[in-house]
Design an enzyme around this catalytic site. Structure first.
Site, short mmCIF file in Angstrom:
data_model
loop_
_atom_site.label_atom_id
_atom_site.label_comp_id
_atom_site.label_asym_id
_atom_site.label_seq_id
_atom_site.Cartn_x
_atom_site.Cartn_y
_atom_site.Cartn_z
N LYS A 195 0.86 -1.19 0.00
CA LYS A 195 0.00 0.00 0.00
C LYS A 195 0.89 1.24 0.00
O LYS A 195 1.69 1.44 0.92
CB LYS A 195 -0.90 -0.02 1.23
CG LYS A 195 -1.81 1.19 1.30
CD LYS A 195 -2.79 1.07 2.45
CE LYS A 195 -3.65 2.30 2.57
NZ LYS A 195 -4.58 2.22 3.69
N LYS A 248 -2.17 -1.47 -3.89
CA LYS A 248 -3.05 -0.31 -3.84
C LYS A 248 -2.22 0.97 -3.85
O LYS A 248 -1.23 1.04 -3.13
CB LYS A 248 -3.85 -0.40 -2.54
CG LYS A 248 -4.70 0.78 -2.22
CD LYS A 248 -5.33 0.59 -0.87
CE LYS A 248 -6.12 1.83 -0.55
NZ LYS A 248 -6.66 1.81 0.78
#
Ligand code: PBG
Length: 324
Positions: A195, A248
């Site tokens: 992330k 992400k």
């Protein structure tokens, strides 16, 4: 393979040829719909920076999930908007917390759909960070126990899968151990393993009021300049017992999705985040792009990069497009 002996256009000349040589397809099986749940009754509050997305009370979440289920979408992921925040995110693991209530109701009313819960502190802390703070630092190890409590409370409410998004080191192992000790060995962990510290989360932080109140998330989320580090992060979570590895955001990190797909033999998820969604919606509204076509091109690009599943606010619209 030199022109004029080889002509790539031969196999592009009509739709049937194009269908025959198509390498990737987007299916409704690939889609996961994120939803924002709040307290109240019959609430459906538009999120200004995310057109067509809403903060909804549990009754309306049930309606939306029924719609998703009827379109063939296999899973949703829930984000809670609590009524009150505090430094230790206690409302995140409250037995009657907003996510716990929504999960119970969904497993009651639409049992077939997979309910995934986002496990994090940021929506529930008054400082807006994803872990507990000690002065102005985010205390990794002190956050692990709380994250595991949140995950366990979601599993106890009936969640089919938990998805930690906090980026604390060691949280997958801690959550796995806590779930196992409480007989939830069958609850998988979808780890937001890779992330990045991204400005593409802007609209989401508006949607759930989770912007950090001091500094930013750079000490725990990844530097957008790095890709070898993504491999280390993913490998760590695999070791710790993750069942699905997520990357992400998606679109600015297609290269990372592709590398992780090669490195890891677990299913890979990609999160087509709020900023990616908002940009398409805004340009569409201006009449500058064909929003539906850009949506479908974006989603197929994420699949082509190697994602097995995509968390996307476009899930309902894309499922409708796929159905034709
Ligand atoms: C944090 C979390 C974030 C998103 C999902 N979980 C935001 C953040 O890290 O600030 C972003 C999702 C999106 O932008 O659509 N727990």
């Amino acid at each position: 393979m030199i022109f004029p002996d080889y002509r790539p256009r031969r196999l592009r000349q009509n739709n049937s040829f194009r269908r025959m040589i198509r390498e990737n397809v987007l299916s409704t099986n690939d889609l996961i719909l994120p939803l924002f749940v709040k307290s109240g009754k019959d609430e459906k509050k538009p999120i200004p920076s995310m057109p067509d997305q809403f903060q909804m009370s549990v009754d309306n979440i049930v309606k939306e999930v029924k719609k998703a289920h009827n379109l063939g979408i296999p899973a949703v992921v829930l984000f809670g908007i609590p009524d009150k925040k505090d430094p230790l995110a206690t409302s995140a693991y409250a037995k009657n917390g907003i996510v716990q209530k929504a999960v119970k109701e969904l497993k009651n009313k639409v049992p077939e759909i997979i309910v995934i819960t986002d496990v994090c502190l940021c929506q529930y802390t008054d400082h807006g960070h994803c872990g507990v703070v000690d002065g102005h630092t985010i205390d990794n190890d002190a956050s692990l126990d709380i994250l595991a409590r949140i995950a366990l409370s979601h599993a106890q409410a009936g969640a089919d899968m938990v998805a930690p998004s906090d980026m604390m080191d060691g949280r997958v192992a801690e959550i796995r151990q806590t779930l196992d000790e409480n007989d939830y060995h069958n609850t998988p962990i979808m780890s937001y393993a890779v992330k990045y510290c991204s400005a593409f989360y802007g609209p989401f932080r508006d949607a759930v009021h989770s912007a950090p109140q001091f500094s930013d998330r750079r000490t725990y989320q990844m530097d957008p300049a790095n890709s070898l580090e993504a491999i280390r992060e993913a490998a760590m979570d695999v070791e710790e017992g993750a069942d699905i590895i997520m990357v992400k955001p998606a679109l600015p990190y297609l290269d990372i999705i592709c590398r992780i797909r090669d490195e890891v033999d677990l299913p890979v998820a990609a999160y087509n985040v709020s900023g990616e969604y908002a940009m398409v919606k805004a340009a569409e509204k201006k009449g500058w792009i064909d929003g539906k076509k850009v949506m479908m091109e974006t989603l197929i690009s994420i699949k082509r990069a190697g994602a097995d599943m995509i968390l996307t606010y476009f899930a309902i619209d894309a499922a409708k497009e796929i159905q034709g």
